[in-house]
Design a protein around this motif. Structure first.
Motif, short mmCIF file in Angstrom:
data_model
loop_
_atom_site.label_atom_id
_atom_site.label_comp_id
_atom_site.label_asym_id
_atom_site.label_seq_id
_atom_site.Cartn_x
_atom_site.Cartn_y
_atom_site.Cartn_z
N GLY A 51 39.38 -32.11 52.81
CA GLY A 51 38.85 -31.88 51.41
C GLY A 51 37.26 -31.17 51.61
N ARG A 52 36.95 -30.92 52.70
CA ARG A 52 35.52 -30.14 52.78
C ARG A 52 35.53 -29.09 52.10
N SER A 53 36.16 -28.13 52.17
CA SER A 53 36.19 -26.87 51.46
C SER A 53 36.48 -27.03 50.01
N THR A 54 37.24 -27.72 49.54
CA THR A 54 37.53 -27.95 48.19
C THR A 54 36.34 -28.80 47.60
N ALA A 55 35.71 -29.86 48.68
CA ALA A 55 34.35 -30.35 47.63
C ALA A 55 33.37 -29.19 47.52
N LEU A 56 33.37 -28.57 48.46
CA LEU A 56 32.22 -27.34 48.37
C LEU A 56 32.37 -26.34 47.51
N GLU A 57 33.71 -26.32 47.03
CA GLU A 57 33.93 -25.31 45.82
C GLU A 57 33.71 -25.97 44.42
N LEU A 58 34.10 -27.29 44.53
CA LEU A 58 33.75 -28.09 43.41
C LEU A 58 32.27 -28.04 43.22
N LEU A 59 31.58 -28.17 43.93
CA LEU A 59 30.06 -28.14 44.02
C LEU A 59 29.32 -26.72 43.52
N ALA A 60 30.26 -25.66 43.93
CA ALA A 60 29.87 -24.22 43.73
C ALA A 60 30.39 -23.87 42.22
N GLY A 61 31.20 -24.69 41.79
CA GLY A 61 31.66 -24.33 40.40
C GLY A 61 32.95 -23.40 40.40
N MET A 62 33.46 -23.27 41.72
CA MET A 62 34.43 -22.50 41.98
C MET A 62 35.85 -23.05 41.35
N LEU A 63 36.00 -24.51 41.43
CA LEU A 63 37.05 -25.34 41.09
C LEU A 63 36.43 -26.23 40.14
N HIS A 64 37.28 -26.80 39.17
CA HIS A 64 36.93 -28.01 38.11
C HIS A 64 37.44 -29.18 38.59
N PRO A 65 36.54 -30.36 38.53
CA PRO A 65 37.11 -31.76 39.12
C PRO A 65 38.04 -32.17 38.17
#
Length: 88
Positions: free
Chosen positions: A42-56
């Motif tokens: 889940g590293r990439s997913t976590a970074l995408e969440l932090l960058a606002g690319m995905l919504h939690p």
């Protein structure tokens, strides 16, 4: 930057797979932080969440005292490099 109970699920149904599960993280100003671990954790997913690319799915992301508002993504104000490897 801080996260509180940050969670991301993909898919639907009674038990959708968890990509990020209740992550609590605190990174102080000027600190450099890495996310080590094997593939698929889940590293990439976590970074995408932090960058606002995905919504939690749940949880909070704070930058300083500011709560990340999913309607106003910060991805245009921060720099990130998230690479994905594709097997050949």
């Amino acid at each position: 930057m801080e996260t509180q109970d940050l969670t991301k699920q993909f898919g639907h149904g009674s038990l959708p797979p968890l990509a990020v599960n209740e992550v609590d993280l605190h990174i102080g100003q000027g600190q450099v932080y890495g996310l080590p671990g094997p593939n698929g954790v889940g590293r990439s997913t976590a970074l995408e969440l932090l960058a606002g690319m995905l919504h939690p799915a749940s949880g909070r992301i704070l930058f300083g005292w500011t709560l990340l508002d999913p309607r106003r993504p910060v991805r245009y104000r921060i720099s990130s490099r998230i690479s994905h490897s594709i097997p050949i």
